[in-house]
Design a protein around this motif. Structure first.
Motif, mmCIF file in Angstrom:
data_model
loop_
_atom_site.group_PDB
_atom_site.id
_atom_site.type_symbol
_atom_site.label_atom_id
_atom_site.label_comp_id
_atom_site.label_asym_id
_atom_site.label_seq_id
_atom_site.Cartn_x
_atom_site.Cartn_y
_atom_site.Cartn_z
ATOM 1 N N THR A 1 -6.761 0.722 12.587
ATOM 2 C CA THR A 1 -7.591 0.226 11.491
ATOM 3 C C THR A 1 -8.044 -1.193 11.832
ATOM 4 O O THR A 1 -7.220 -2.055 12.142
ATOM 5 C CB THR A 1 -6.815 0.221 10.165
ATOM 6 N N LYS B 1 -14.127 -2.869 7.147
ATOM 7 C CA LYS B 1 -12.979 -2.014 7.421
ATOM 8 C C LYS B 1 -13.473 -0.701 8.015
ATOM 9 O O LYS B 1 -14.379 -0.062 7.480
ATOM 10 C CB LYS B 1 -12.190 -1.736 6.144
ATOM 11 N N THR C 1 -12.035 2.626 11.115
ATOM 12 C CA THR C 1 -10.950 3.130 11.957
ATOM 13 C C THR C 1 -11.503 3.657 13.279
ATOM 14 O O THR C 1 -12.648 4.104 13.360
ATOM 15 C CB THR C 1 -10.165 4.255 11.259
#
Length: 259
Positions: free
Chosen positions: A175, A225, A227
């Protein structure tokens, strides 16, 4: 002929309240006076942080067959000098540039200006600015340019990144978070820059080159944010290309050890 300008603070922005200029408000001239080689801040955008005032240097060349008597430049933002939203006069006591004689016809002129938060800088003042300038010759000739040069005044930017967990097993999820912020000239702090496209980039431990993995947008508070799948030891960073009002910035790479 003499040009003078006076200023007043209006709602946190600098406004030109009385500008004595020739009848022609756009470009105007008489005789053979010329203005050239106008350079603001060494040709770079003017980037201003949240709290520290910025000194900006302007240089130009003025010529006339009789020699140059004096010159006055003004920095401003707006459709025209008469409709300026904000601006700055030279820091000199008489608002004039310092012109140094090169030869009988040519002078090089220089002026320094101060851009200051909550005085002539509010957030809406970021973007394209212009240089208004007039040069007067010893024989009464002159040249006036309303937009002798355009340049950008920008709100300084910051960008962070954090990739976790560290270390991580190959094939597992990483992440990557971060934040894009920029100077708020009205509060004296940095605030998140919302809905901006930012690239997530990766550099293998053995490489010196970053490669773009994906592009995402900041949220309403400037946060980032996303991943990715762990594949190799290396560094993750976010990279922002910049806008007219905000300069480009790269986060320092965050190393991830992949087991």
């Amino acid at each position: 002929m003499r040009i003078r300008a006076t200023v007043a603070v209006v709602s946190g922005a600098l406004a030109f309240t009385a500008l004595a200029v020739p009848a022609a408000q756009a470009d105007d001239s008489a005789g053979d006076t010329k203005i050239s080689n106008v350079v603001v801040n060494g040709g770079k955008a003017v980037v201003v942080g949240a709290t520290t005032a910025k000194k900006v240097t302007l240089t130009f060349t003025a010529t006339d067959n009789s020699g140059i008597d004096w010159a006055q430049p003004i920095l401003y933002r707006g459709a025209s000098i008469q409709k300026s939203e904000t601006g700055a006069l030279a820091d000199s006591s008489d608002d004039l540039a310092k012109c140094t004689k090169v030869d009988a016809t040519k002078s090089t002129c220089k002026a320094t200006f101060t851009l200051e938060q909550q005085y002539n800088l509010i957030n809406s003042a970021a973007g394209t600015w212009k240089v208004w300038v007039i040069a007067a010759a010893k024989d009464g000739d002159y040249m006036q340019k309303e937009n002798a040069k355009s340049f950008h005044v920008q709100r300084a930017s910051k960008l962070t990144v954090n990739a976790s967990p560290e270390p991580v097993k190959k094939g597992k999820t990483i992440t990557v978070t971060g934040k894009l912020s920029r100077a708020n000239w009205e509060t004296g702090k940095y605030a998140g820059y919302s809905t901006q496209s930012v690239k997530l980039q990766f550099r293998k431990k053995s490489s010196s080159t970053y490669t773009t993995v994906k592009t995402i947008k900041t949220n309403s508070t400037g946060n980032l944010k996303t991943t990715v799948t762990a594949s190799a030891d290396g560094y993750f960073r976010y990279s922002f290309a910049g806008t007219t009002t905000t300069p480009a910035v790269n986060a320092a790479g965050d190393f991830v050890d992949v087991k």
